[in-house]
Structures are given as structure tokens and as C-alpha cells.
Design a protein around this motif. Sequence first.
Motif, short mmCIF file in Angstrom:
data_model
loop_
_atom_site.label_atom_id
_atom_site.label_comp_id
_atom_site.label_asym_id
_atom_site.label_seq_id
_atom_site.Cartn_x
_atom_site.Cartn_y
_atom_site.Cartn_z
N LEU A 1 27.14 -3.03 -21.57
CA LEU A 1 26.00 -3.76 -21.00
C LEU A 1 26.02 -3.67 -19.48
O LEU A 1 24.99 -3.46 -18.83
N ARG A 2 27.20 -3.80 -18.90
CA ARG A 2 27.30 -3.68 -17.45
C ARG A 2 26.89 -2.28 -17.00
O ARG A 2 26.13 -2.12 -16.05
N ARG A 3 27.38 -1.28 -17.71
CA ARG A 3 27.09 0.09 -17.32
C ARG A 3 25.58 0.33 -17.31
O ARG A 3 25.05 0.99 -16.41
N ARG A 4 24.88 -0.21 -18.28
CA ARG A 4 23.44 0.03 -18.35
C ARG A 4 22.67 -0.59 -17.19
O ARG A 4 21.53 -0.23 -16.93
N ASN A 5 23.29 -1.57 -16.55
CA ASN A 5 22.55 -2.28 -15.50
C ASN A 5 23.01 -1.97 -14.08
O ASN A 5 22.39 -2.43 -13.12
N LEU A 6 24.10 -1.21 -13.95
CA LEU A 6 24.64 -0.94 -12.61
C LEU A 6 23.62 -0.20 -11.75
O LEU A 6 22.86 0.64 -12.23
N ILE A 7 23.66 -0.49 -10.46
CA ILE A 7 22.82 0.24 -9.52
C ILE A 7 23.34 1.68 -9.45
O ILE A 7 24.54 1.89 -9.25
N PRO A 8 22.47 2.69 -9.64
CA PRO A 8 22.96 4.08 -9.67
C PRO A 8 23.40 4.55 -8.29
O PRO A 8 22.83 4.16 -7.27
N GLY A 9 24.43 5.36 -8.26
CA GLY A 9 25.00 5.87 -7.02
C GLY A 9 23.97 6.59 -6.17
O GLY A 9 23.96 6.49 -4.94
N GLU A 10 23.05 7.31 -6.84
CA GLU A 10 22.10 8.10 -6.05
C GLU A 10 21.10 7.19 -5.31
O GLU A 10 20.45 7.65 -4.37
N ALA A 11 21.02 5.94 -5.72
CA ALA A 11 20.05 5.06 -5.07
C ALA A 11 20.54 4.52 -3.72
O ALA A 11 19.79 3.87 -3.00
N MET A 12 21.82 4.78 -3.37
CA MET A 12 22.39 4.20 -2.14
C MET A 12 21.85 4.90 -0.89
O MET A 12 21.71 6.11 -0.91
N PRO A 13 21.64 4.22 0.23
CA PRO A 13 21.65 2.76 0.34
C PRO A 13 20.49 2.14 -0.43
O PRO A 13 19.39 2.67 -0.40
N PHE A 14 20.80 1.05 -1.09
CA PHE A 14 19.86 0.45 -2.04
C PHE A 14 19.51 -0.96 -1.57
O PHE A 14 20.39 -1.76 -1.26
N THR A 15 18.22 -1.25 -1.51
CA THR A 15 17.82 -2.60 -1.13
C THR A 15 17.61 -3.43 -2.38
O THR A 15 16.81 -3.09 -3.24
N THR A 16 18.37 -4.52 -2.48
CA THR A 16 18.29 -5.37 -3.68
C THR A 16 17.01 -6.20 -3.64
O THR A 16 16.37 -6.34 -2.58
N THR A 17 16.70 -6.79 -4.77
CA THR A 17 15.49 -7.62 -4.86
C THR A 17 15.49 -8.74 -3.82
O THR A 17 14.48 -8.94 -3.15
N PRO A 18 16.60 -9.48 -3.62
CA PRO A 18 16.57 -10.50 -2.55
C PRO A 18 16.89 -9.95 -1.15
O PRO A 18 17.02 -10.74 -0.23
N GLY A 19 17.03 -8.65 -0.98
CA GLY A 19 17.03 -8.12 0.38
C GLY A 19 18.29 -7.51 0.93
O GLY A 19 18.28 -7.04 2.07
N ALA A 20 19.40 -7.51 0.19
CA ALA A 20 20.62 -6.90 0.73
C ALA A 20 20.46 -5.39 0.76
O ALA A 20 19.88 -4.80 -0.16
N VAL A 21 20.98 -4.76 1.81
CA VAL A 21 20.98 -3.31 1.88
C VAL A 21 22.40 -2.84 1.51
O VAL A 21 23.30 -2.83 2.34
N LEU A 22 22.58 -2.51 0.22
CA LEU A 22 23.90 -2.08 -0.24
C LEU A 22 24.14 -0.69 0.34
O LEU A 22 23.36 0.22 0.11
N ASP A 23 25.21 -0.56 1.12
CA ASP A 23 25.32 0.60 1.99
C ASP A 23 25.80 1.87 1.31
O ASP A 23 25.33 2.96 1.62
N SER A 24 26.76 1.76 0.40
CA SER A 24 27.30 2.99 -0.19
C SER A 24 28.06 2.65 -1.46
O SER A 24 28.34 1.48 -1.74
N GLY A 25 28.41 3.68 -2.21
CA GLY A 25 29.21 3.49 -3.42
C GLY A 25 28.58 4.13 -4.63
O GLY A 25 27.36 4.32 -4.67
N ASP A 26 29.44 4.50 -5.59
CA ASP A 26 28.95 4.97 -6.87
C ASP A 26 29.62 4.08 -7.92
O ASP A 26 30.73 4.35 -8.38
N TYR A 27 28.96 2.98 -8.22
CA TYR A 27 29.57 1.93 -9.03
C TYR A 27 30.01 2.45 -10.40
O TYR A 27 31.10 2.14 -10.89
N ALA A 28 29.15 3.29 -10.99
CA ALA A 28 29.48 3.79 -12.33
C ALA A 28 30.72 4.67 -12.27
O ALA A 28 31.57 4.63 -13.18
N ALA A 29 30.86 5.42 -11.18
CA ALA A 29 32.02 6.29 -11.07
C ALA A 29 33.29 5.46 -10.90
O ALA A 29 34.34 5.77 -11.50
#
Lengths: 167, 985
Positions: free
Chosen positions: B387-415
Amino acid sequence: MRYLTADAKHPVRFILNDQPVEGNAEPRLLLTDFLRREIGLTGTHVGCEHGVCGACTVRIDGASTRACLVYAVQAEGRSVETVERLAVNGDLNDLQRAFRRHHALQCGFCTPGILMSLSQLIDEEPTADEARVREVLSGHICRCTGYHGIIAAALDVLAERQAGRHV
Amino acid sequence: MGMVGQSLERVEDLTLLRGGGRFADDLAEPPGCLHAAFLRAPVAHARIEAVDVSAALALPGVTTVITGADIARETKPFLSGVKVDAPQFPLAVDRVRYVGEPVAIVIARDRYRAEDALELIDVRYEPLAAVIDPEIAAGDDAPLLHNDAGHNVLHERRFRYGDPQTAFAEAAHVVETTVRYPRNSCTPIETFVVLAEHRPGEDTYEVTANFQGPYTLHTVMARALKVAGNRLRLRTPPDSGGSFGVKQAVFPYVVALGIAAKLAGRPVKWVEDRLEHLAAATSATNRVTTIRAALDGQGRITALDYDQLEDCGAYLRAPEPATLYRMHGNMTGAYQIDNLAIHNRVVVTNKTPTGLMRGFGGPQVYFALERLVDLAATRLALDPMELRRRNLIPGEAMPFTTTPGAVLDSGDYAATLAKAVREGGLEELKQRRTAARAEGRLYGIGYAAVVEPSISNMGYITTLLTPQQRQRAGAKNGALATATVSFDPSGAVTVAVSSVPQGQGHRTVLAQVVADELGIDPGDVVTVTDHDTLKDPWSIASGNYSSRFAGAVAGAAKLAAERLAKRMKAIAAPDLNVPIGDVELVDGLARSISNPDNVIALVRVAAKAHWSPLSIPEDAGAGLRETAFWVGRELREPDEQDRVNSSGAYGFIFDYCGLEVDPADGSIRIDRYVTAHDAGRLLNPALADGQIRGGFAHGLGAALLEELAYAPDGSFLSGTFADYCPPTASELPELMILHDQSPSPFTPTGAKGLGEGNCMSTPVCIANAVADAIGKPVLTLPLTRPRVLELLGESEPADPSPPRPAIITSSGNGHALKGNGSHIVPASPEEVWAVILDPDHLAALIPGCHNLERTGENAYRAEATLGAGPVKGRFTASVTLRDLDPPRALQLSGSAAGGLGTATGQGEIRLTPVEGGTRVDYFYAVLISGKVAAVGGRLLDGTARGVINQIFTRLADSSQSQTEPKTETMPSLRSRLPRWLGGAP
Ligand code: FES
Ligand code: FES
């Protein structure tokens, strides 16, 4: 047995790190305060003053002792060793060096007490194993390290001394 | 090879290992320095009717006693993040609102005398109803803490991002849970220390304190002292014995001691003791969260809805309610969730005010979110990791802006997750679970995925304001970090930063960073770690918190060193006779890149800049000192839609563990714990692992052991390290640490914070594993043995004792003390009976009894001094005997009161003739409140047993031998305490 009056100061003499020291103490003055404030050796730290955290541990006649549970007047005539005694001719001793190698300290506030307890262990139980090291360490609280490096350092020194490489 | 990225040994250790650290209490005291002790509230809520300090002042050695009235006259109330009518001063002014709140300060020749005088201050309290539970406190008819505020809920806001309503309406599944995160604290081993001086000529305060920042609070302190910022000179010592956020809360004492020094006309020093620290220093917020998730048929989370009730204790102490907003931008965790609703409320209760704490807001949020994800997995019959894997922010989306506004800077969470599964041996744990369960054992596996923010945006707290209010107040944003690097005339390099080290190895890491830029040996760099607000550069974001060191502070040092390197090259270029672009700094030399034999020593370059400033190129500037201020460009203020990038960098953590619950005693054995981190570039991997291990120890403590507990009447129950139990070496399992390194594009070093992550991940990971093991929801912490037994549906083993008086109806007030036992006394029942009923005889049997008199038929009044661990006090007790059945049984009931608190209780005694004498069976149940309750179960139980044993020993044998105080020889843990108490003088 000496009779002491509560609010007068009494002379206290003992051997501190191989040197005779003397000072004056009210009977209720803790050994921690005497060492830190009267003598000026601030390596012995105070973390709880109720005997649990172990930061204040010194060795009295060789035995690790919580200096916050001992009155200065009780040290009369004894031999007290503190962390300041450990370095040999100015160089860190094997346990201190192992602490550095294994990153066994962060803030270093708990460290002097732990060094004193482990010194006794290493001196007296050269074959101590990890379980025994953990048992002795469980009389100390370190909030920084999670104890991992401390255990590794102690085991390292025990092994070194077993192998006869003690300096 | 570069020094950054290597596990260098620490330069700090050379001094610390010799006991040569310069901690706050080790610094020299000025001549004539006096010492302060605080009188603290014994009750949770009361009006102060009168304070009589005359007896205290009359004690020789006491110079000054300061009360709330003095403080109200001398200071302004502290500013807080929310504008409400709930003023706070460093001393209670006319009301106390939590146990341990400072009521008066005694200033005396030494601490011992100051404490003697505390006993002589007479405070008359008019008790008020106390409220401890945040849900009760938030109700409309709850007792009010701050009458002028009109309500205990001091802040409320709702946020909506996307369209959560529709997402919930259209969801295939909705899951919901309510969790309660408890109060705990990181309790550094060094307590608070403040040394203050006041210079009346210029009305200037000079204070040295082991304060850790943020320096936003410098403004708060100066304003409270009614002086401009440049008249509060605040210095921090070179070494600090840990903080973990906690030493933010030193700031009210800086003000208190400033006033103390002013009124005493002498320097005044205060060293907090552990009892004060546990009761009244600070705490993490406890929080009640109801969290809901909407999921589609594939297990994708489409919306989250948080209802958070945050309990900040008795006052909103700055920077609260920051705990509630620190995570705001990353409330969707590691997941891509498009719709989000948040309802935030902040409530005051009669508990210690809260503040910074390692993890700050993270443990509370992830305990709710990651528990919910597990519940969702159960509901959907999916593997929780899947369930977690299906919802993780994909690595290619980085930097990723979350719904409430954080700019997640880097990372490949699934990896990172896949790496953890592979290298941590998850399959093996699953096999162990299967095998254990086949044998009927309770084995569980828990997971947690966490985004760890670091480098707080100074504007995130303004998210609590509406966009209109923010507009009026003006934007707040950024997070300035500063560092200074200089070459002296001898060519030696010094670094200074506006951070206050607490064991993270600042000096080592800064030397590594600067050495790489300047081409020198890190061993030659000296880093100055004490700080002085009057002389050193700093700003509001300065300090050591929000894991800002590796990214922001070391980043600023890198920038300063880069600039200095550029200037060194400019000075060296003419001497090397090459263009500046051909100069590199390496091995202590300035060297031509094209002709490496063409060199000049940096020592000479530096000397030239100092000795012949007219001989160096003009564009090389003057003076070899660079101060750099770094500000994260992405740290904008909250936008119109309340979106906020609350932190400068975001790491990722994936944890899992296997553990076994023993149904016999409720104990938990952790089989394996794996933690995988991606914190960007690691500046010193060994120090990084040290931070992770330390964070894990705090997380484990929060999961299993630590709670600042209160009774419903507000009595504090965790007053010593025997009641509040940080983990020791016997409780900590081995930890497997894995790393990925996705450099942050936003910090100069590419590093992110990593010391707080396990405070966020570990409590919920363990809770999830326990829930998996026992098949029941885990909704609060810590998972102590009794709590686990309760979850298993077993209560504590029943009391086997036969005599039992009418049930004590404990309303849960104070500390409940119960015990029973039996002793054989070598005398006939008649003789024993006669002793019990004879006041003179009985008085001789009770340790510490000064006086015992008969006040009526079967009624007695006694005065006694009893010590429980570190506290000792005089009590007056009245006792009534009932149901006398001579010489077989009697019941007693009574109450006691004294400076340390109050007690009510009852008991029963039975005498049975046996061979060789009489068997005395007894039972007692006593409720204790006030200061002595804070000393808690183990000590009080031990004390009671000690007292009773002494009574029987005296009864059995009047030859009572005085034992000489013995030195403790083995540190055999808390189990020794009762023994120690038994022998306490
Ligand atoms: S200070 Fe002595 S044991 Fe804590
Ligand atoms: S190193 Fe900080 S408490 Fe042990």
C-alpha cells in the motif's frame, strides 16, 4: 567515627588522582560539589543528583561510585579517581582512544562517568563479554549515542588487553 | 581526496575525553557570584493568596527573595506566536497553572542555603479545578486557565487543499482512527544553566546560558527585560551537554536570572536540578488526532483529513504553537495525495508548557498517518508495504511540490524502500513471523515511511494566520544561516558559526567543509563554538534546531570559505605569475594548475594580505575574513492558498522491524530494526550514523518507556529518572542503518538534516509491529508492559493478599501507593496489640516520628519527617482506628499534609498467632499528591516498604543499629534505588 556538626565546615583530606588534596566541607556537601567547586576539577558531571544517570561516577578505592550519593566528608582518607586521572602522561589511554575511534560520545556530558565505570570493569573483569558490558553500562544514561559506539569501544579494549597489547 | 564525505575522528573528543569540556557549569564564576533556587508550585492550579518570604529572608546567607510581584513590575510578559490574552512571565504572578511553575526565587550565598530558604517561604494557595485532558479542556464548560482569553482553545484554523470533500464522497474506502500521542521529553543529561549579571549604569544584561536558539527568542527575552536587543548580551558556552531542542526552553530563565541579578545587585547563577527539569522544563506536545483517509479501489489514497487537538500545556510559550505547524507543508508524508483537509486546534491545560523537541511535530503527525496507512492496508487486505509503495511520490517527480506546499527537493523513495527490503532481510523476518505464529507466539512486523524536514522556514508559523492577517503583519520567510572564516597573519584558519553545538561534532564537520575549499588539513582548522550576540554575526534563525546544521550552517561555512579561497587565489596569482583561473588551493599551497611546480605557501599568501595590504591586488579586498549569510531561496512565506514550503530540505526514511510480544508479562523483544535514510550528501558518515542511532534511542524511548505522566488532578508523576525512563544499554537493540545519498539541490553542501527522523519513524514503526503481533489497534504510547497487557486484554496480575479494606475509589488523583505484606514478630498477639495502641510505644517504632499524641478515642495525631529519594519533608498526619477486634484485626484511615504534598489513605492490620510469635498481615492504599507524588511509584513504593520494614524491625528487635552511609560500588541500575532509599539518611 568522627562527630560532625551540621552547619560547620570540617577539613577533608583524601588522595585525588594520586595527589593529596584537602579542603573544607559542611557535612552535607556532596562529593560532586566538593570536586567541582572546591577543588576545581569539573570533569565529573552532575546529571541527576539522585543516583540514576551515572554522569557523576568516580572511583573510590577502585570501586565505581556515584559521587552525587556520597558526602565529601565520606571521602576522608580514601583514594578518589576521576576522569582527569585517565590520560597517561598527557596522552589518551586505550579506553579513551577507543571511545574516539568508535564515536562513543557526542556531547560528552555522560562520558566521564561511563569511562570510570568501564575502567573498573576492564581492570577487574578482563574476560567480560558484551552482555556484561551492557549490564555495567545500564547504570548510565547517555541521551546522545544510543550506546552503540560505547559498547564497541569497551569490547575493543577488552580484546586488545586480552591480546596483551595494553599500553 | 576531499575531506567531506569521510568519517574523520572528532576533534571535540580530544578534550571531552579528558574531562576538559567547558560546559556552562564549568565556567568561572565572577567574584561575589550568588546562587539561585526556585520555589515551585506544588499544585496544578491555584490562586496565590499570599506569599510570606520573611522567614526565608531572615536565614543567614540569603540576600534576596523575588516573587511574582517583583517580576510583574520589572518585566513585560513574553510574546507568543498567537495573540491572546494569556500573559506569561518567568514567575507565576497571581496564579499557578502547572505543577513546578516557578513561584519565587531565593538568592543566597550558595545553592544549599538557597534551598534551605525555599522551605521557609510560606505560600497560601486557593485551589482551583485543574484540567489535564486536552479534550476535556477544549470543552465549553471546562475550568478556564486564562480567564481573559475566555476559552482554553487559544487557536483554531481549518485548511483545505484540493477538493477533499468530493474525494471522500467518491472514495471506494474510507478509514479513520483516533490516536493520542503522549508527552515526553529528550531530557539532555546536562540541565539548564544560567549565569546573569546586570550593569545598572547602562541597564545592560550580560547572560551566559546553555540556550540553543532559535535567536528569534532573543527578541522575546530583550522585550521582556524592557531593553533593546543590544543591551541583552547573551553568550553560550563552548560545550553543551545535549539539547535535542530542549534548551530552547532556557529562555524564560534568562529573563528570571537577569532580574535576579538586577535586584540582588550581584552576579547570580542557577543550575537546574533534574527534578525541576523533569517537572517543569519543557515537553513535547501531546496531541489527539483523528485522521481519515479516502482510498480508491486500487489502494491509492485520494484524500486525507486531519483533526488535530494540540496540547501546549499551561501557556503558549514562544515559539509555540510551532509544533503544530512545523510539518504543515509535508502533512501528506511520503505520499502523493491530491486532496487534504486539516482542522487545527491548540488548547491549554494544567501541564508544563511545551517547546522544541527532537522530531518537533513529526512524531505526532506520523503516529497518526502511518498508523492509518496500516489500518487501510488491513481494511483493503493489502500488504502494508505494498500500500505504501503504491502511494509513494515517484522519484522522477522530484523536486515535487506537495498539496500543502512543501517543495520536496530530492530522493527516489521507492528505490530507498526497495534497498531496505533487499538489504535489511525483510523476507527473513517474514519467515520468522510465520514460524513464530505457527508456534502460537506473538510476532509482528511494522513499517513506517517518513519525510523528514530540516531547516525550518522562519515563516511557517505564520500559516496559523489567515492570508488577510498575514498581509497586515507583513511577510515572514527564509532562514538565515551565517558563518565566518578567516586566515590570521600566521596563516591559521578559524571558523565561527551562529549555531550552538550540542554534540553533533560541529567543529569536526566545519573543519572538513572549510578544509576542502581552502586546500588545507582539517586538523589545522580551529572552530570556535561559543557565541556572543553582541560580537558575533547572527540572525533570528540562528541556533541549533530543526536539523539545520549540515544543510544551512555548514552550507554558510562553505560559502564563506569559497569566497575566501577566491580571494586567496587573487592574491597568489600575481606572485605565481599566472591568471587567477589557473590557481588552485591544495595541500596548504596556492598552485598553478598548468604548472604544478609553481607554488606559494598559503601561509605566505595570508601573511602578505596582513603585512602588505597595499601590495595585493585591489580586487582581492582587504582583511582575510569572510562572513557569509545563506538564505534558502525556496523558503517563501505561505501563499494566498495557505500553501507553505515549511522547510528547506526533506530527507526520506523507510523503517521496518520485527518484534515479539511476550503475553506473559507484556514485554517486547525487538528482533531486528532496519532504518534506511536518504538525507542527501553525508558530510561525515560516522557522525551521521551517530545522529541516527541517537534519534533511534529517543524514538525507542518514546515507543516503549518514556512518558511525562500526570494524574487527573494535575499532580506530576514522573519526577525522577526512576519514573521517567530513558532507555539504557540493556533496552536498546542493534540497529541496521542503510543510506542512499540524493544530494539536495537547494543546500550549498547537498546535505539535509537527519538527526530527527527516527524520532518520527521509530515510535510508529514499533506501534505498527506491536499491532501486527497482537492483532489489536495500538492508539497510544508508550507501550509499557502494563499497557501491552491491557491491550492483550489482561490486566496486571491480581493482588494475592488476603486482607483488603473497603475499596479505595481512586479518582486517579495523585499517585496511588498500595502495598501489603506480612511479618513474623516474636511476641504474642496481645503484646503486639498493646504496642500498636500505645502512642508512646508506637511513636518509637515509626522512623522520623517527632511526636505522636492521642486526640480522641482511637484517634491520633503524628508529626514525622519522611524522605522519599531526593525530597524530604515534615508531615502532620491524623489517623483514626476503626473496627477494632482485639487482638486480631483493626482498620485505619487517615490523612497527612506537609510542604511536599498531601496524602489520604486506609489500611488494615491482622494479627494471627503462629509458632514463635505473631504473624502481622497488613495492607495499605494511599493516594499522594503534590511534589512528593512527582517522585513517583518506584521511589515511593520503595520508601514505604523501607519505612514498614523499619517499623517491624524495631518491633521485633529494639536494638536498632545505625548504618554508616555506604558508598555505592556497582552501578546496577534503577533496581538499586529502593535499596538506596531504604538506607537513606
Ligand atoms: S548525577 Fe549522580 S547518578 Fe546522576
Ligand atoms: S554523549 Fe551526550 S549524553 Fe552521552
